[in-house]
Design a protein around this motif. Structure first.
Motif, mmCIF file in Angstrom:
data_model
loop_
_atom_site.group_PDB
_atom_site.id
_atom_site.type_symbol
_atom_site.label_atom_id
_atom_site.label_comp_id
_atom_site.label_asym_id
_atom_site.label_seq_id
_atom_site.Cartn_x
_atom_site.Cartn_y
_atom_site.Cartn_z
ATOM 1 N N LYS A 140 1.043 -1.124 -0.039
ATOM 2 C CA LYS A 140 -0.097 0.132 0.135
ATOM 3 C C LYS A 140 0.997 1.161 0.061
ATOM 4 O O LYS A 140 1.392 1.576 0.929
ATOM 5 C CB LYS A 140 -0.935 0.058 1.257
ATOM 6 N N PHE A 141 1.004 1.850 -1.278
ATOM 7 C CA PHE A 141 2.070 2.870 -1.345
ATOM 8 C C PHE A 141 1.303 4.189 -0.861
ATOM 9 O O PHE A 141 -0.007 4.251 -0.974
ATOM 10 C CB PHE A 141 2.513 2.864 -2.766
ATOM 11 N N ASP A 142 2.088 5.154 -0.241
ATOM 12 C CA ASP A 142 1.465 6.438 0.167
ATOM 13 C C ASP A 142 0.992 7.094 -1.238
ATOM 14 O O ASP A 142 1.643 6.793 -2.187
ATOM 15 C CB ASP A 142 2.379 7.070 1.232
ATOM 16 N N ALA A 143 0.826 8.511 -0.909
ATOM 17 C CA ALA A 143 0.442 9.300 -2.068
ATOM 18 C C ALA A 143 1.719 9.694 -2.971
ATOM 19 O O ALA A 143 1.742 9.930 -4.233
ATOM 20 C CB ALA A 143 -0.103 10.922 -1.447
ATOM 21 N N SER A 144 3.000 9.712 -2.313
ATOM 22 C CA SER A 144 4.273 9.697 -3.124
ATOM 23 C C SER A 144 4.770 8.391 -3.766
ATOM 24 O O SER A 144 5.520 8.282 -4.244
ATOM 25 C CB SER A 144 5.385 10.349 -2.170
ATOM 26 N N GLY A 145 3.895 7.329 -3.648
ATOM 27 C CA GLY A 145 4.286 6.029 -4.298
ATOM 28 C C GLY A 145 5.344 5.359 -3.262
ATOM 29 O O GLY A 145 6.199 4.626 -3.926
ATOM 30 N N LEU A 146 5.398 5.493 -2.006
ATOM 31 C CA LEU A 146 6.502 5.061 -0.982
ATOM 32 C C LEU A 146 5.907 4.224 -0.043
ATOM 33 O O LEU A 146 4.684 4.376 0.509
ATOM 34 C CB LEU A 146 7.229 6.164 -0.521
ATOM 35 N N VAL A 147 6.446 3.255 0.306
ATOM 36 C CA VAL A 147 6.338 2.514 1.558
ATOM 37 C C VAL A 147 7.611 2.774 2.626
ATOM 38 O O VAL A 147 8.511 3.096 1.995
ATOM 39 C CB VAL A 147 6.100 0.911 1.416
ATOM 40 N N THR A 148 7.372 2.540 3.852
ATOM 41 C CA THR A 148 8.419 2.932 4.823
ATOM 42 C C THR A 148 9.229 1.538 5.066
ATOM 43 O O THR A 148 8.603 0.351 5.043
ATOM 44 C CB THR A 148 7.953 3.276 6.122
ATOM 45 N N CYS A 149 10.525 1.541 4.939
ATOM 46 C CA CYS A 149 11.012 0.349 5.415
ATOM 47 C C CYS A 149 12.244 0.748 6.610
ATOM 48 O O CYS A 149 12.687 1.723 6.594
ATOM 49 C CB CYS A 149 12.184 0.157 4.215
ATOM 50 N N VAL A 150 12.178 -0.303 7.436
ATOM 51 C CA VAL A 150 12.958 -0.416 8.498
ATOM 52 C C VAL A 150 14.048 -1.405 8.651
ATOM 53 O O VAL A 150 13.718 -2.578 8.078
ATOM 54 C CB VAL A 150 12.253 -0.754 9.888
#
Lengths: 129, 129
Positions: free
Chosen positions: A19-29
């Motif tokens: 589920k990408f955000d409005a900028s097309g990104l996911v968070t990675c740890v």
């Protein structure tokens, strides 16, 4: 339109549907596979995710530079992915990595080199590395 | 205007100056203080950060519900913060917590209950819990 059924499928299913955000990104740890230490938090777009999964090397998307990059491509401080996990709503990934050298651009092993404590006049930082 | 001097101060200084995104949030990674497992990734606004630091309980800001909430306030699945760290550019925090019960709203200990592997036809998920 997002429905309860979509949400259940995303959370309880085995279909990879980040589920990408409005900028097309996911968070990675990224954590150190050996010590468990959190090394860094960064972002991946669809291509970075795909390249990471296919190659086993960590790729990220830099929001400040607006480019895809392979971790360590200039510094040599690469991250070999030992395991990748995905969270319940598929908007965050956790990679356990074998980190060569420093994960942080400041030269430190981890980006999280300062602790935050409750000081007399608000939050107080201190170095932990 | 952001300058190189601001950036150096934020990265190498001991002044708490979180860098909130356009929505007023920083990313927070919560790990289990005992096992090191990543439990969840969520967001904090300025108030959630302040309340977490002052109280020692984890507070977050829900983007979907647009509210501040104390973790576990309805479920009882609270997070007691053992240590808080801040990353180099102060836009992500890492909290090591004593988790009561489940961190995930699905009832699982961690939100990261699925592994991602490189399957024959793209990414393949599998349950790890």
């Amino acid at each position: 339109m997002s429905t309860a059924s979509d949400s259940n499928d995303r959370e309880e299913g085995l279909k990879f549907q980040p589920k990408f955000d409005a900028s097309g990104l996911v968070t990675c740890v990224a954590t150190d596979a050996g010590t468990g230490e959190v090394l860094m938090v960064a972002h991946m777009n669809a291509e970075a995710l795909r390249k990471t999964i296919e190659s086993g090397d960590a790729w990220y998307f830099s929001r400040s530079r607006n480019v895809l990059w392979r971790k360590g491509e200039t510094s040599g401080h690469t991250q070999r992915v030992v395991e990748m996990r995905l969270d319940c709503d598929q908007d965050a990934v956790w990679i356990k990595v074998e980190q060569t050298g420093a994960a942080c651009h400041t030269g430190r092993r981890s980006c999280f080199y300062r602790a935050v404590d409750n000081g007399e006049s608000g939050a107080a930082l201190s170095f932990v590395d």
